[in-house]
Motif scaffolding. Structure first.
Motif, PDB file in Angstrom:
ATOM      1  N   GLY A 115     -15.086 -16.981  28.733  1.00  0.00           N
ATOM      2  CA  GLY A 115     -16.048 -15.959  28.799  1.00  0.00           C
ATOM      3  C   GLY A 115     -16.013 -15.055  30.047  1.00  0.00           C
ATOM      4  N   CYS A 116     -16.931 -14.121  30.003  1.00  0.00           N
ATOM      5  CA  CYS A 116     -17.041 -13.168  31.107  1.00  0.00           C
ATOM      6  C   CYS A 116     -17.219 -13.882  32.439  1.00  0.00           C
ATOM      7  CB  CYS A 116     -18.200 -12.209  30.848  1.00  0.00           C
ATOM      8  SG  CYS A 116     -17.914 -11.111  29.450  1.00  0.00           S
ATOM      9  N   GLN A 155     -20.947 -20.636  20.893  1.00  0.00           N
ATOM     10  CA  GLN A 155     -20.531 -21.595  21.886  1.00  0.00           C
ATOM     11  C   GLN A 155     -21.153 -22.955  21.552  1.00  0.00           C
ATOM     12  OE1 GLN A 155     -21.170 -20.274  25.879  1.00  0.00           O
ATOM     13  NE2 GLN A 155     -20.172 -18.294  25.553  1.00  0.00           N
ATOM     14  N   ASN A 207      -9.950 -13.176  30.764  1.00  0.00           N
ATOM     15  CA  ASN A 207     -10.738 -13.130  29.528  1.00  0.00           C
ATOM     16  C   ASN A 207     -11.194 -11.693  29.295  1.00  0.00           C
ATOM     17  OD1 ASN A 207     -12.771 -14.279  27.427  1.00  0.00           O
ATOM     18  ND2 ASN A 207     -14.060 -13.102  28.825  1.00  0.00           N
ATOM     19  N   GLU A 208     -11.044 -11.217  28.084  1.00  0.00           N
ATOM     20  CA  GLU A 208     -11.479  -9.854  27.730  1.00  0.00           C
ATOM     21  C   GLU A 208     -11.143  -8.878  28.866  1.00  0.00           C
ATOM     22  OE1 GLU A 208     -15.465  -9.769  26.009  1.00  0.00           O
ATOM     23  OE2 GLU A 208     -14.760 -10.978  24.319  1.00  0.00           O
ATOM     24  N   TRP A 214     -23.559 -13.662  15.983  1.00  0.00           N
ATOM     25  CA  TRP A 214     -24.264 -13.269  17.218  1.00  0.00           C
ATOM     26  C   TRP A 214     -25.479 -12.443  16.814  1.00  0.00           C
ATOM     27  CZ3 TRP A 214     -21.031 -11.772  22.133  1.00  0.00           C
ATOM     28  CH2 TRP A 214     -21.885 -11.486  23.192  1.00  0.00           C
ATOM     29  N   LEU A 226     -28.834 -15.482  25.155  1.00  0.00           N
ATOM     30  CA  LEU A 226     -27.997 -15.698  23.966  1.00  0.00           C
ATOM     31  C   LEU A 226     -28.319 -17.006  23.230  1.00  0.00           C
ATOM     32  CD1 LEU A 226     -24.444 -14.308  24.867  1.00  0.00           C
ATOM     33  CD2 LEU A 226     -26.544 -13.091  24.451  1.00  0.00           C
ATOM     34  N   GLU A 282     -19.535 -21.967  28.108  1.00  0.00           N
ATOM     35  CA  GLU A 282     -19.526 -21.022  29.230  1.00  0.00           C
ATOM     36  C   GLU A 282     -20.753 -21.258  30.108  1.00  0.00           C
ATOM     37  OE1 GLU A 282     -19.280 -16.909  28.008  1.00  0.00           O
ATOM     38  OE2 GLU A 282     -19.152 -16.205  30.087  1.00  0.00           O
ATOM     39  N   LEU A 307     -23.566 -19.899  30.873  1.00  0.00           N
ATOM     40  CA  LEU A 307     -24.305 -18.820  30.214  1.00  0.00           C
ATOM     41  C   LEU A 307     -25.614 -19.403  29.683  1.00  0.00           C
ATOM     42  CD1 LEU A 307     -22.732 -16.552  27.385  1.00  0.00           C
ATOM     43  CD2 LEU A 307     -25.157 -16.847  27.802  1.00  0.00           C
ATOM     44  N   HIS A 335     -10.657 -12.033  19.930  1.00  0.00           N
ATOM     45  CA  HIS A 335     -12.101 -12.322  19.856  1.00  0.00           C
ATOM     46  C   HIS A 335     -12.713 -11.520  18.723  1.00  0.00           C
ATOM     47  CE1 HIS A 335     -12.575 -13.669  24.344  1.00  0.00           C
ATOM     48  NE2 HIS A 335     -11.738 -14.416  23.650  1.00  0.00           N
ATOM     49  N   TRP A 338     -24.692 -13.004  33.167  1.00  0.00           N
ATOM     50  CA  TRP A 338     -25.664 -13.662  32.282  1.00  0.00           C
ATOM     51  C   TRP A 338     -26.959 -13.978  33.015  1.00  0.00           C
ATOM     52  CZ3 TRP A 338     -23.845 -12.276  27.983  1.00  0.00           C
ATOM     53  CH2 TRP A 338     -22.472 -12.293  27.741  1.00  0.00           C
ATOM     54  N   PHE A 348     -16.160 -23.988  22.795  1.00  0.00           N
ATOM     55  CA  PHE A 348     -16.208 -23.117  23.971  1.00  0.00           C
ATOM     56  C   PHE A 348     -17.538 -23.358  24.675  1.00  0.00           C
ATOM     57  CE2 PHE A 348     -17.086 -18.337  24.955  1.00  0.00           C
ATOM     58  CZ  PHE A 348     -16.735 -18.501  26.287  1.00  0.00           C
ATOM     59  N   TYR A 357     -16.619 -11.483  16.780  1.00  0.00           N
ATOM     60  CA  TYR A 357     -17.953 -12.011  16.466  1.00  0.00           C
ATOM     61  C   TYR A 357     -18.489 -11.345  15.203  1.00  0.00           C
ATOM     62  CZ  TYR A 357     -18.186 -14.303  21.000  1.00  0.00           C
ATOM     63  OH  TYR A 357     -17.951 -15.134  22.066  1.00  0.00           O
ATOM     64  N   GLU A 410     -12.637 -16.942  20.696  1.00  0.00           N
ATOM     65  CA  GLU A 410     -14.096 -16.738  20.608  1.00  0.00           C
ATOM     66  C   GLU A 410     -14.405 -16.191  19.214  1.00  0.00           C
ATOM     67  OE1 GLU A 410     -16.159 -14.626  23.748  1.00  0.00           O
ATOM     68  OE2 GLU A 410     -14.845 -15.521  25.269  1.00  0.00           O
ATOM     69  N   LEU A 459     -25.318 -18.686  21.182  1.00  0.00           N
ATOM     70  CA  LEU A 459     -24.726 -18.095  19.974  1.00  0.00           C
ATOM     71  C   LEU A 459     -24.688 -19.135  18.840  1.00  0.00           C
ATOM     72  CD1 LEU A 459     -22.015 -15.826  21.659  1.00  0.00           C
ATOM     73  CD2 LEU A 459     -24.332 -15.233  20.968  1.00  0.00           C
TER      74      LEU A 459
END
Ligand code: AHR
Length: 510
Positions: A91-92, A366, A193-194, A321, A333, A45, A47, A260, A117, A43, A262, A317, A371
């Motif tokens: 991701g977000c 990621q 996503n989410e 974290w 992150l 992103e 970010l 997801h 982010w 993954f 974590y 995901e 992360l």
């Protein structure tokens, strides 16, 4: 004398090999599923320094060798992992991203403020062409995560047409104008996503309806590309989310449901990535091992509504974290990666392998600088993290047939099972067994019984280090690397070995 006895007791108790070996039986079962290579997915992103200043240094960069702006050293490292798929752009971030802003002449592209982010302004120079061309270079399937939160159905179906349509059409013609003749044939598409959080704060019921609407307009073009539509899934133990999707979305509209999870034990105080103590280590492992429970229970719900196993579970995901390293500029992150991450990756991947009947994809979060990354960069330098080496050691399971295993008399580390295992047989007949001992102090004796497997020779690799906190740094990039493991003994169809404290071993039997 009293003190001497006490000292001796303390020394002995800190490295005791379990008296009674943990018994593991491994069997060949013609009915058992193939472990999808996509479980070993990644993954990336927009970010922190994942894309910009990480993977992508720009086509004009003369200092760091690159291919279309992507670092050659990262490409080489990822090729060694056989990465099967790569999820992008979030991701977000995905639910703020408008793909049309990232194609065409770079100097004409609008900027985007990365609101989730760090509020950085990005120039959209890394877009659809860069990402899909990178996937081609890596031999990985692209997984595009589409914008539902702030996008439109039209925007999504235009993206499908742009990437996949072979004939004449407004989007396919635009792709050709932008320098790409043949479609990339993207199979995996995330629909938001989410969506319960950063993707729109929707209820499960509302999203199920929205999902149906989006999915209706996402066919393959001219029957050329088989499309996998992936519903934005639950977080951790939100079983109501999975139940609502399974109940309300017909099979013909949904190929997979996401999840997801974590390994975070406290969202308001995640703890340091390196200088953690025993208590934090325990809490991290307690959280990581919950993956087994979550996956099992989400699958139970899916089995109820889909007994024919048509809809897959994608854990798109997962990973450890912690608090970001404070000293890194734009290090949103950004975290270091230690033996604790080896324990997390090894146990979680064993869970995915063992549930391969329903878990058909997973994406480590990621890939670079974010992360539980497999790669960290610092300007022109690049290092492989301990987690990189886990992915490398475990790649032998990709597309191999699962060999069901059962553990008897597992040890306990403060109530957590100490040993985790999964096993498979590849197309050439080789057997691979991945074993993890999460106990921070005690070596564990293990006996593997494989009554219907004919193994004549055994070899292996081990990944461990003196301390749980050990990691690879830019000054010492090979502190944690796999080493040959010669201490597995094969006798009358049984393998016996002692797994050192906080170690991961992959055995190969022929
Ligand atoms: O991976 C970091 C973030 O974690 C992703 O953007 C989001 O989907 C999740 O909450």
């Amino acid at each position: 004398m009293r003190y001497l006895t006490l000292l001796l007791t303390m020394i002995l108790s800190s490295h005791i090999v379990a008296q009674q070996a943990v018994m593991i039986s491994i069997n060949e079962d013609s009915q058992s599923p193939q472990i999808s290579r996509h479980i070993y997915g990644h993954f990336a992103e927009h970010l922190g320094r994942c894309i910009y200043e990480g993977l992508y240094v720009g086509e004009e960069n003369k200092t760091i060798p690159n291919t279309e702006g992507v670092r050659n050293d990262i490409i080489a490292a990822l090729k060694e992992l056989n990465i099967p798929n790569l999820r992008w752009p979030g991701g977000c971030f995905a639910d703020t991203y408008h793909w049309k802003d990232g194609v065409g002449p770079k100097e004409e592209r609008p900027t985007i403020v990365n609101r989730w982010w760090g509020g950085t302004t990005e120039d959209n120079s890394f877009g659809t062409h860069n990402f899909l061309n990178l996937c081609e270079v890596l031999g990985a399937e692209p997984y595009l995560s589409a914008n539902v939160g702030s996008g439109t159905v039209q925007e999504l179906i235009d993206w499908v047409q742009y990437t996949n349509h072979d004939g004449v059409s407004p989007m396919a013609d635009w792709r050709r104008e932008n320098g790409r003749e043949a479609p990339w044939k993207v199979k995996y598409w995330g629909v938001g996503n989410e969506t319960w959080g950063c993707g729109g704060n929707m209820t499960a019921e509302y999203y199920a309806d929205i999902y149906r609407q989006y999915a209706t307009f996402m066919p393959g073009w001219s029957g050329e590309t088989e499309i996998y539509r992936i519903a934005s899934g639950a977080s951790e133990d939100d079983y109501h989310w999975t139940e609502t999707l399974m109940k309300n979305v017909p099979y013909h509209l949904m190929e997979a449901v996401a999840l997801h999870d974590y390994a975070v034990f406290d969202w308001s105080d995640k703890g340091p990535s390196v200088n953690f103590d025993d208590e934090i280590y325990f809490k991290s492992m307690e959280q990581a091992l919950k993956m087994e429970e979550y996956v099992t229970k989400h699958i139970e719900i899916m089995d109820k509504y889909d007994p024919e196993n048509k809809v897959a579970l994608f854990v798109d995901e997962w990973g450890g974290w912690y608090d970001a390293e404070p000293e890194v500029k734009n290090g949103v992150l950004y975290q270091q990666n230690t033996i604790r991450d080896v324990m997390i990756a090894g146990t979680v991947l064993n869970t995915f392998n063992n549930h391969a009947k329903r878990v058909k994809m997973a994406n480590l979060a990621q890939m670079v600088n974010v992360l539980q990354a497999v790669i960290l960069t610092d300007k022109e330098k690049m290092i492989k993290t301990p987690t990189y080496h886990v992915m490398h050691m475990y790649k032998v399971h990709q597309d191999a047939q699962l060999l069901p295993s059962k553990i008897d008399g597992n040890g306990q580390f403060r109530g957590l099972p100490t040993i985790s295992v999964s096993a498979s047989k590849d197309k050439t007949g080789k057997i691979h067994i991945s074993l993890v001992n999460i106990d921070p102090e005690n070596d564990i004796a293990v006996e593997l019984d494989m009554p219907n497997l004919d193994i004549k020779d055994i070899e292996g690799q081990i990944l461990t280090s003196d301390k749980l906190q050990d990691h690879n740094s830019f000054d010492n990039p090979e502190k944690v690397i796999p080493k040959e493991f010669k201490d597995a003994k094969l006798r009358k169809g049984k393998i016996s070995l002692t797994i050192p404290a906080h170690s991961l071993i992959v055995l190969e039997g022929k």
